[in-house]
Scaffold this motif. Structure first.
Motif, short mmCIF file in Angstrom:
data_model
loop_
_atom_site.label_atom_id
_atom_site.label_comp_id
_atom_site.label_asym_id
_atom_site.label_seq_id
_atom_site.Cartn_x
_atom_site.Cartn_y
_atom_site.Cartn_z
N VAL A 15 -9.03 1.66 3.46
CA VAL A 15 -7.57 1.76 3.47
C VAL A 15 -7.03 0.69 2.53
CG1 VAL A 15 -5.47 1.49 4.84
CG2 VAL A 15 -7.44 2.71 5.79
N LEU A 16 -6.19 1.08 1.60
CA LEU A 16 -5.56 0.16 0.65
C LEU A 16 -4.14 -0.14 1.12
CD1 LEU A 16 -6.70 1.74 -2.75
CD2 LEU A 16 -7.81 -0.09 -1.45
N LEU B 73 0.62 14.78 -0.64
CA LEU B 73 -0.64 14.06 -0.79
C LEU B 73 -1.17 14.35 -2.19
CD1 LEU B 73 -3.18 12.52 0.13
CD2 LEU B 73 -4.00 14.68 1.11
N ALA B 74 -1.47 13.29 -2.94
CA ALA B 74 -1.96 13.47 -4.30
C ALA B 74 -3.16 12.56 -4.55
CB ALA B 74 -0.86 13.14 -5.31
N PRO B 75 -4.26 13.11 -5.08
CA PRO B 75 -5.40 12.27 -5.47
C PRO B 75 -5.13 11.59 -6.80
CG PRO B 75 -5.88 14.55 -5.92
CD PRO B 75 -4.53 14.54 -5.28
N GLU B 76 -5.68 10.39 -6.96
CA GLU B 76 -5.46 9.61 -8.17
C GLU B 76 -6.70 8.77 -8.45
OE1 GLU B 76 -2.26 6.24 -9.83
OE2 GLU B 76 -2.06 7.13 -7.84
N ARG B 77 -7.06 8.61 -9.68
CA ARG B 77 -8.19 7.75 -10.01
C ARG B 77 -7.91 6.33 -9.56
NH1 ARG B 77 -8.43 10.04 -15.40
NH2 ARG B 77 -7.63 8.03 -16.12
N TYR B 78 -8.90 5.69 -8.99
CA TYR B 78 -8.70 4.34 -8.46
C TYR B 78 -8.27 3.36 -9.53
CZ TYR B 78 -9.71 -0.36 -6.87
OH TYR B 78 -9.61 -1.70 -6.59
N ASP B 79 -8.87 3.41 -10.71
CA ASP B 79 -8.52 2.45 -11.75
C ASP B 79 -7.08 2.60 -12.19
OD1 ASP B 79 -8.92 4.88 -12.94
OD2 ASP B 79 -10.21 4.15 -14.56
N SER B 80 -6.58 3.84 -12.20
CA SER B 80 -5.18 4.07 -12.54
C SER B 80 -4.26 3.53 -11.45
CB SER B 80 -4.94 5.57 -12.75
OG SER B 80 -3.57 5.83 -12.97
N ARG C 206 2.11 -6.35 -7.59
CA ARG C 206 2.04 -6.06 -6.16
C ARG C 206 0.61 -6.22 -5.67
NH1 ARG C 206 4.97 -0.40 -5.25
NH2 ARG C 206 4.55 -1.00 -3.08
N SER C 207 0.45 -6.95 -4.59
CA SER C 207 -0.89 -7.22 -4.04
C SER C 207 -1.56 -5.93 -3.59
CB SER C 207 -0.79 -8.17 -2.85
OG SER C 207 -0.25 -9.41 -3.23
N ASN D 56 -11.28 -6.92 1.79
CA ASN D 56 -11.35 -7.46 0.43
C ASN D 56 -9.95 -7.65 -0.13
OD1 ASN D 56 -14.23 -7.09 0.45
ND2 ASN D 56 -13.88 -4.92 0.00
N VAL D 57 -9.74 -8.79 -0.74
CA VAL D 57 -8.50 -9.02 -1.48
C VAL D 57 -8.76 -8.58 -2.92
CG1 VAL D 57 -6.79 -10.69 -2.24
CG2 VAL D 57 -7.88 -10.94 0.01
N ILE D 58 -8.31 -7.40 -3.26
CA ILE D 58 -8.56 -6.85 -4.60
C ILE D 58 -7.66 -7.52 -5.63
CG2 ILE D 58 -8.47 -4.76 -6.00
CD1 ILE D 58 -9.21 -3.18 -3.54
N TYR D 59 -6.40 -7.70 -5.27
CA TYR D 59 -5.47 -8.40 -6.16
C TYR D 59 -4.42 -9.09 -5.31
CZ TYR D 59 -1.76 -9.28 -9.55
OH TYR D 59 -0.79 -9.88 -10.31
#
Length: 393
Positions: free
Chosen positions: A33-34, A89-96, A106-107, A239-242
């Motif tokens: 979960v992000l 609901l929309a899928p999106e590439r993680y890097d994008s 934004r964190s 995990n703290v990604i950003y």
């Protein structure tokens, strides 16, 4: 515009790719979960929640996002106000997804879920099916059905056993929870407080509080899964990604509604005292204040009659923002009709005076700015009432 078309093209391409594949996750796959931080953009002041499916073996890293506006819904603002807002609901590439949030400062925090391989597959299969054109849209409800609650409900329904959350909340209302985030935009907060009715003053349970992404994050951190007498943590790693810089907000700024309205009240009071001393009434301020109150009252009446937002029903702000003030403005502008309608000022004075003690017992919170607006019109109505009762008008 080119960038918008590129994003739409990538989204549609990824959506078709996801729906056309029979994706079987490897043993290395993880679902998380992000939780994304808030910003000062109106649609992002509460933060955001999404689901990430990452399979390094399959080279497949996709974020499923329940917070996308429907591309097919025209007149978005009107539909949103009316409560007929469709999200999808929309899928999106993680890097994008990641790049977008970093670019906006934004964190992004990640909670890796403690799921079995079977649960991960069930969850992915559900998300792929839910992202199909015939399934992806849903009717958005700010407090009860949004990007955060959808993520909670999906995970609850796809795990084996029961997800157990905290049994008690913080003892605060929906309005108070939302206000913590809205204060970053003081005038936006003023407007939202205006249209939210008494249903938003209901106490939010711990489960209800998860309409806010930050509270969903906290609840997931302590949640457990109970199945066949065994218990395991819902989250196995965080995990703290950003980490973005924290934005500090002061309640009182030079642009805050309370400060501006207080200064306006002082001007109205001073102007009214001058007119009492000169024994001559000028109506410019009256026209302005009556119009403001009347327009607000008319807007709230529209929400009450036409909006499907449950939180906008039973709005007690209509007690001070009287819609009748608007037609009265036009009647009062016609000099020969003023004697017929002059007692409206006396009735209005009594009504507004009654509002102050009455508001303490109503099941709705009123912010200070509303009392300042009431005090301005009350000041003018008392001025007119004084002249009327003296027989000078």
């Amino acid at each position: 515009m080119k960038r918008l078309f590129l994003i739409l093209f990538v989204f549609l391409g990824l959506l078709q790719s996801v729906q056309s594949q029979n994706i079987r996750l490897s043993d290395e796959a993880e679902i998380s979960v992000l939780t994304c931080g808030a910003s000062d953009l109106i649609h992002a002041i509460y933060g955001h929640t999404a689901i990430r499916v990452n399979d390094p073996v399959r080279h497949w890293d996709v974020v499923f996002n329940y917070g996308v506006f429907s591309f097919n819904a025209p007149n978005f603002v009107y539909r949103f106000a009316k409560g007929k807002t469709d999200y999808l609901l929309a899928p999106e590439r993680y890097d994008s997804f990641y790049d977008g949030y970093v670019r906006n400062g934004r964190s992004v925090l990640e909670q890796v879920l403690n799921l079995t391989k079977e649960e991960k597959q069930l969850l992915l299969d559900f998300l792929i099916d839910n992202a199909k054109p015939e399934n992806r849209e849903y009717r958005y409800n700010f407090f009860h059905d949004n990007c955060a609650t959808r993520v909670r409900d999906v995970i609850e329904n796809q795990v084996e056993g029961a997800v157990l959350f905290a049994s008690a909340g913080e003892g605060r209302t929906f309005r108070q929870h939302a206000e913590d985030y809205q204060k970053i935009l003081p005038w936006t907060n003023f407007g939202i407080q205006l249209v939210l009715g008494s249903p938003s003053d209901r106490l939010a349970s711990a489960y209800d509080e998860m309409f806010l992404p930050a509270y969903l994050y906290r609840q997931f951190a302590e949640a457990t899964i109970s199945h066949n007498g065994e218990t395991r943590s819902l989250v196995k790693a965080t995990n703290v990604i950003y980490q973005a810089e924290e934005v500090t907000v002061s309640w009182v700024t030079i642009y805050s509604p309370e400060l501006i309205l207080l200064l306006a009240l002082l001007v109205v009071f001073w102007n009214s005292l001058r007119q009492i001393k000169s024994q001559r009434v000028r109506y410019g301020v009256d026209y302005l204040l009556l119009s403001i109150h009347g327009i607000i009252g008319l807007i709230l009446l529209w929400f009450f009659i036409y909006s499907e937002h449950p939180a906008m029903k039973a709005n007690y702000n209509q007690l001070w923002a009287v819609a009748l003030n608007l037609p009265f403005v036009f009647l009062w502008m016609i000099k020969k009709w003023r004697p017929l309608f002059r007692w409206y000022w006396v009735v209005l004075s009594a009504w507004l005076l009654l509002f102050f003690p009455l508001s303490l017992f109503l099941p709705q919170q009123f912010i200070p700015g509303f009392y300042l607006l009431v005090a301005m019109l009350l000041c003018r109505s008392l001025l007119h009432s004084w002249f009327i009762l003296k027989g000078n008008s």
